[in-house]
Motif scaffolding. Structure first.
Motif, mmCIF file in Angstrom:
data_model
loop_
_atom_site.group_PDB
_atom_site.id
_atom_site.type_symbol
_atom_site.label_atom_id
_atom_site.label_comp_id
_atom_site.label_asym_id
_atom_site.label_seq_id
_atom_site.Cartn_x
_atom_site.Cartn_y
_atom_site.Cartn_z
ATOM 1 N N ASP A 118 0.826 -1.089 0.034
ATOM 2 C CA ASP A 118 -0.156 -0.065 -0.109
ATOM 3 C C ASP A 118 0.973 1.143 -0.012
ATOM 4 O OD1 ASP A 118 -0.839 -0.298 3.715
ATOM 5 O OD2 ASP A 118 1.157 -0.407 2.526
ATOM 6 N N ASP A 119 1.998 1.205 -0.043
ATOM 7 C CA ASP A 119 3.124 2.411 -0.087
ATOM 8 C C ASP A 119 2.895 3.040 -1.812
ATOM 9 O OD1 ASP A 119 4.105 2.037 2.198
ATOM 10 O OD2 ASP A 119 5.774 0.858 1.735
ATOM 11 N N PRO B 254 1.244 4.639 -4.453
ATOM 12 C CA PRO B 254 -0.084 5.341 -4.638
ATOM 13 C C PRO B 254 -0.847 5.199 -5.870
ATOM 14 C CG PRO B 254 1.913 6.875 -5.117
ATOM 15 C CD PRO B 254 2.425 5.524 -4.601
ATOM 16 N N SER C 264 -3.255 1.854 -4.939
ATOM 17 C CA SER C 264 -4.354 2.158 -3.679
ATOM 18 C C SER C 264 -5.660 2.277 -4.139
ATOM 19 C CB SER C 264 -3.685 3.170 -2.874
ATOM 20 O OG SER C 264 -3.676 4.523 -3.465
ATOM 21 N N PRO D 202 8.432 6.380 1.421
ATOM 22 C CA PRO D 202 7.277 6.371 2.394
ATOM 23 C C PRO D 202 8.049 5.733 3.918
ATOM 24 C CG PRO D 202 6.496 5.100 0.395
ATOM 25 C CD PRO D 202 8.053 5.547 0.245
ATOM 26 N N PRO D 203 7.453 5.977 4.943
ATOM 27 C CA PRO D 203 8.014 5.661 6.365
ATOM 28 C C PRO D 203 8.573 4.248 6.507
ATOM 29 C CG PRO D 203 6.069 7.039 6.482
ATOM 30 C CD PRO D 203 6.130 6.772 5.100
ATOM 31 N N GLU D 204 7.746 3.368 5.798
ATOM 32 C CA GLU D 204 7.916 1.876 5.964
ATOM 33 C C GLU D 204 9.090 1.398 5.151
ATOM 34 O OE1 GLU D 204 5.304 3.240 4.980
ATOM 35 O OE2 GLU D 204 3.597 2.689 6.122
ATOM 36 N N PRO E 18 11.147 10.745 5.589
ATOM 37 C CA PRO E 18 9.888 9.654 5.432
ATOM 38 C C PRO E 18 8.491 10.671 4.894
ATOM 39 C CG PRO E 18 10.251 10.393 7.759
ATOM 40 C CD PRO E 18 11.296 10.907 7.031
ATOM 41 N N LEU E 19 8.059 10.083 3.781
ATOM 42 C CA LEU E 19 7.064 11.039 3.265
ATOM 43 C C LEU E 19 6.012 10.140 2.601
ATOM 44 C CD1 LEU E 19 9.249 13.747 1.521
ATOM 45 C CD2 LEU E 19 7.882 13.951 3.486
ATOM 46 N N LYS E 20 4.719 10.460 2.310
ATOM 47 C CA LYS E 20 3.871 10.065 1.722
ATOM 48 C C LYS E 20 3.618 10.129 0.561
ATOM 49 C CE LYS E 20 2.158 7.093 5.189
ATOM 50 N NZ LYS E 20 1.896 5.634 4.867
ATOM 51 N N SER E 21 3.194 9.197 -0.452
ATOM 52 C CA SER E 21 2.692 9.336 -1.823
ATOM 53 C C SER E 21 3.370 10.616 -2.786
ATOM 54 C CB SER E 21 1.331 9.409 -1.942
ATOM 55 O OG SER E 21 0.726 10.562 -1.237
#
Length: 314
Positions: free
Chosen positions: A23-24, A26, A29, A185-187, A211-214
């Motif tokens: 799900d990392d 985008p 998703s 992504p953070p993961e 760590p950033l999102k999408s």
């Protein structure tokens, strides 16, 4: 069978582990981004297909829905009574739909499906992954030809950074690790297909990690807040921003070629048309089509129809 899918919709909340990134990604998703699915739904069209009809399933992310339209369109062009379903959801749900006959075809990803079926799988080369996958499928399922197109984790840099350090591969990037900030992504920080694996495979530990999102990952690379980023290989942002995808000679990110997963009973009915699509798919043209869907907001069926006509498949 409809009852089976509805029951799954109520209980399955796991995401698809497709395209190496879960799900990392985008683009996978349910929010419209590539290899993770959303929660399961009862979208397989309601029960098994009529005799001779083919239902092509789709997971709950744009790329899967686009691929389903490509497969259904190619089949219809050959006179097969085919249709793409509404999004089904997570891998657990659509594999159940394939098993119980609610769907007959499903776009899949070689490495991710192999890992799902065999947690101890170690193959990374595309041909080896494909061969291993064929040995792990249920007896009533087959995979058709794998395409050159892949949607998987990749390390990407700006053209400016690539030119500055003469970067072509992740191994080249490792030589400049003390100057490199990575956005992801953070993961990504704690994953084998992330900083952990980059250190063990390439001896690469960046100066810093953001760590950033999408879309924030893309923006960080675009505006210079990061020197390298983890972006999935079919993300339209790569071509739009002239980013450079670094080679991965040690296959840290494995192989995730797109492949049709098919009910064995329907193999002879669909193989010629779908293998013809597979022969035309590349990471680049899939990314271009995905841009039309996710950025330009075109209907996936229209994008698929145009591609099939351009390739002489419709």
């Amino acid at each position: 069978m409809k009852r089976t899918l509805m029951a799954l919709a109520a209980v399955v909340t796991l995401t698809v582990t497709g395209c190496g990134g879960g799900d990392d990604n985008p683009l996978q998703s349910g929010t419209g981004g590539g290899a993770g699915g959303g929660s399961a739904s009862s979208g397989a069209g309601g029960g098994s297909a009529p005799a001779g009809a083919i239902k092509v399933g789709a997971a709950d992310f744009p790329e899967s829905q686009l691929l389903a339209q490509l497969y259904a369109g190619a089949l219809k062009a050959k006179g097969v009574n085919a249709s793409a379903t509404d999004p089904i959801g997570a891998r657990e749900a659509y594999l159940t739909a394939l098993k119980d006959g609610s769907i007959q075809v499903m776009p899949e990803y070689t490495g991710s499906l192999l890992t799902y079926l065999d947690k101890s799988a170690t193959a990374k080369d595309p041909d080896q992954v494909y061969a291993a996958l064929k040995t792990k499928l249920p007896a009533n399922q087959v995979v058709l030809d794998k395409s050159a197109a892949e949607d998987k984790n990749s390390m990407v840099v700006s053209k400016k950074t690539a030119d500055k350090y003469q970067l072509k591969s992740i191994a080249d990037l490792a030589k400049h690790q003390n100057d490199i900030t990575v956005a992801a992504p953070p993961e990504f920080k704690g994953r084998e297909q992330g900083l952990v694996g980059l250190k063990s495979a390439y001896g690469f530990t960046p100066k810093s990690f953001r760590p950033l999102k999408s879309s924030a990952v893309v923006q960080a690379l675009k505006n210079g807040q990061a020197d390298a980023a983890n972006i999935f290989s079919t993300d339209p942002a790569i071509a739009e921003n002239n980013f450079v995808v670094l080679d991965d000679p040690k296959k840290l990110f494995g192989s995730d070629n797109i492949v049709p997963l098919v009910a064995k009973a329907n193999e002879s009915q669909v193989s010629a048309a779908l293998n013809a699509v597979q022969a035309k798919l590349t990471t680049q043209n899939l990314s271009e089509m995905l841009k039309q869907v996710t950025v330009d907001k075109k209907d996936p069926d229209k994008v698929a129809e145009d591609f099939l006509k351009q390739q002489g498949l419709a």
